[in-house]
Design a protein around this motif. Structure first.
Motif, PDB file in Angstrom:
ATOM      1  N   PRO A   1      42.713  27.338  80.374  1.00  0.00           N
ATOM      2  CA  PRO A   1      41.526  28.215  80.393  1.00  0.00           C
ATOM      3  C   PRO A   1      40.965  28.398  78.982  1.00  0.00           C
ATOM      4  O   PRO A   1      41.691  28.735  78.042  1.00  0.00           O
ATOM      5  N   GLY A   2      39.665  28.170  78.830  1.00  0.00           N
ATOM      6  CA  GLY A   2      39.026  28.325  77.535  1.00  0.00           C
ATOM      7  C   GLY A   2      38.925  27.035  76.735  1.00  0.00           C
ATOM      8  O   GLY A   2      38.283  27.023  75.682  1.00  0.00           O
ATOM      9  N   VAL A   3      39.548  25.962  77.200  1.00  0.00           N
ATOM     10  CA  VAL A   3      39.487  24.672  76.513  1.00  0.00           C
ATOM     11  C   VAL A   3      38.561  23.762  77.307  1.00  0.00           C
ATOM     12  O   VAL A   3      38.844  23.405  78.454  1.00  0.00           O
ATOM     13  N   GLY A   4      37.435  23.401  76.702  1.00  0.00           N
ATOM     14  CA  GLY A   4      36.470  22.537  77.356  1.00  0.00           C
ATOM     15  C   GLY A   4      36.446  21.157  76.738  1.00  0.00           C
ATOM     16  O   GLY A   4      37.378  20.729  76.053  1.00  0.00           O
ATOM     17  N   LEU A   5      35.349  20.473  76.966  1.00  0.00           N
ATOM     18  CA  LEU A   5      35.207  19.098  76.469  1.00  0.00           C
ATOM     19  C   LEU A   5      35.308  19.034  74.956  1.00  0.00           C
ATOM     20  O   LEU A   5      36.056  18.219  74.402  1.00  0.00           O
ATOM     21  N   LEU A   6      34.565  19.885  74.253  1.00  0.00           N
ATOM     22  CA  LEU A   6      34.562  19.839  72.794  1.00  0.00           C
ATOM     23  C   LEU A   6      35.918  20.219  72.219  1.00  0.00           C
ATOM     24  O   LEU A   6      36.434  19.556  71.302  1.00  0.00           O
ATOM     25  N   SER A   7      36.531  21.275  72.738  1.00  0.00           N
ATOM     26  CA  SER A   7      37.821  21.724  72.213  1.00  0.00           C
ATOM     27  C   SER A   7      38.912  20.686  72.450  1.00  0.00           C
ATOM     28  O   SER A   7      39.727  20.412  71.563  1.00  0.00           O
ATOM     29  N   ALA A   8      38.945  20.098  73.638  1.00  0.00           N
ATOM     30  CA  ALA A   8      39.997  19.135  73.969  1.00  0.00           C
ATOM     31  C   ALA A   8      39.895  17.885  73.107  1.00  0.00           C
ATOM     32  O   ALA A   8      40.889  17.416  72.527  1.00  0.00           O
ATOM     33  N   THR A   9      38.692  17.318  73.011  1.00  0.00           N
ATOM     34  CA  THR A   9      38.533  16.089  72.232  1.00  0.00           C
ATOM     35  C   THR A   9      38.735  16.350  70.740  1.00  0.00           C
ATOM     36  O   THR A   9      39.341  15.533  70.035  1.00  0.00           O
ATOM     37  N   ALA A  10      38.250  17.487  70.241  1.00  0.00           N
ATOM     38  CA  ALA A  10      38.435  17.799  68.825  1.00  0.00           C
ATOM     39  C   ALA A  10      39.902  18.050  68.505  1.00  0.00           C
ATOM     40  O   ALA A  10      40.383  17.667  67.427  1.00  0.00           O
ATOM     41  N   ALA A  11      40.642  18.671  69.414  1.00  0.00           N
ATOM     42  CA  ALA A  11      42.062  18.945  69.173  1.00  0.00           C
ATOM     43  C   ALA A  11      42.858  17.649  69.070  1.00  0.00           C
ATOM     44  O   ALA A  11      43.684  17.471  68.161  1.00  0.00           O
ATOM     45  N   ILE A  12      42.629  16.720  69.980  1.00  0.00           N
ATOM     46  CA  ILE A  12      43.365  15.447  69.957  1.00  0.00           C
ATOM     47  C   ILE A  12      43.039  14.658  68.698  1.00  0.00           C
ATOM     48  O   ILE A  12      43.928  14.073  68.058  1.00  0.00           O
TER      49      ILE A  12
END
Length: 338
Positions: A217-228
């Motif tokens: 919850p709270g992790v979208g497209l931008l957050s997921a790709t930027a984190a990896i």
């Protein structure tokens, strides 16, 4: 036989290299042009090559790893204390060499070309977003000078277009045309950002780890790709708390005489990813109608923004756990002691 360690100060054209011969103790210093760096290390036995984690560091790290060397990237602020004299290329190379010898030195994971490509998309989108916000703010200010009050935010550009139509009879034509061109630039920037987001969505479909992170919850497209793309190798961090500290989501500490005082968050590390996680946490606390009991208790006893940062910290630790252990997100998961 001990492995030789090389300290390399990167540059656009001239590279400075520092090393110590393990058999004779002789100090070596060499200045090489860009085209000479790869042949120099290709003719050396496998060694440890320390680089400062600055521009082009990940590119050169991949090149040296392909030649059989072990590469250690060091953050610039960890290198600076080892510069003994005036800042020169030779002094920087020696400082990098000395920092790499420290047993407790922390190193930066080498990013792959795919991870750097994803970060490139994020950096371009971030710049476009800043440019669009500047254009929108200017449009609001210029219309306000002529008595047209347009609500704040980019969603009010339709109101700005109507205001221009209403002012067409009172303002010179050159002003109206210029402001309409400004509106077109804002629309073009929005279109460019949407195109980048579509490219990120295509990459996310091919990346299984990104799909697992988006279940949080709270992790979208931008957050997921930027984190990896930012983490590189999750094994670089020993725990989720260390990753949260890398993002600046843990308290600063100030203490003396055995007494430690906790202050506000440190705000160190990657500003972009920390901002995305905080925005995601704020969205969860604002719109989620089924918050856990722990979050409800936190909101009841602490200010809203404190709860937002606490949830962002938890999201960061969850991201690390999913990537480091290859797990999928489980709502209500409780960790057990080993």
């Amino acid at each position: 036989m001990k492995t030789t360690t090389f300290g390399v100060d990167l540059a656009k054209r001239v590279f400075q290299i520092h090393w110590v011969d393990m058999e004779t103790g002789e100090v070596g210093r060499l200045k090489l042009k860009r085209v000479q760096v790869r042949p120099f290390f290709a003719n050396r036995a496998p060694a440890i090559v320390a680089l400062e984690a600055c521009g082009s560091a990940h590119y050169w790290a991949r090149q040296l790893v392909a030649l059989g060397h072990e590469v250690r990237l060091i953050a610039p602020h960890f290198v600076r204390p080892f510069v003994k004299r005036n800042k020169t290329d030779a002094a920087d190379a020696q400082a990098i060499w000395e920092a790499a010898q420290r047993p407790e030195m922390r190193f930066v994971a080498v990013k792959s070309e795919a991870q750097q490509s994803v970060l490139t998309l994020h950096r371009v989108r971030e710049q476009l977003m800043k440019m669009r916000q500047m254009q929108i703010n200017q449009m609001h200010g210029l219309l306000y000078e002529f008595g047209a009050g347009v609500p704040a935010g980019r969603r009010s550009m339709a109101d700005a277009a109507r205001a221009l139509t209403e002012l067409a009879d009172t303002l010179p034509a050159m002003v109206i045309e210029t402001l309409r061109e400004q509106l077109q630039r804002i629309e073009a920037l929005t279109h460019d950002m949407a195109a980048i987001e579509r490219r990120l969505a295509l990459w996310r479909r091919e990346n299984e780890a990104a799909r697992r992170l988006m279940a949080i919850p709270g992790v979208g497209l931008l957050s997921a790709t930027a984190a990896i793309a930012t983490i590189g190798e999750a094994s670089t961090f020993h725990s989720g708390r260390e990753f949260a500290a890398f993002l600046g989501l843990v308290p600063r500490q100030s203490g003396t005489g055995g007494r430690v005082k906790l202050l506000g968050i440190s705000k160190r590390g990657d500003v972009y990813l920390r901002t995305l996680l905080i925005h995601g946490a704020r969205s969860v606390l604002t719109h989620d109608k089924h918050l856990s009991k722990a979050l409800q208790c936190l909101l009841a006893r602490r200010p809203f923004n404190v709860a937002v940062v606490a949830l962002a910290n938890k999201m960061a630790r969850t991201i690390w756990a999913l990537l480091a252990h290859g797990r999928t997100y489980q709502s209500g998961y409780v960790a057990h002691a080993a």
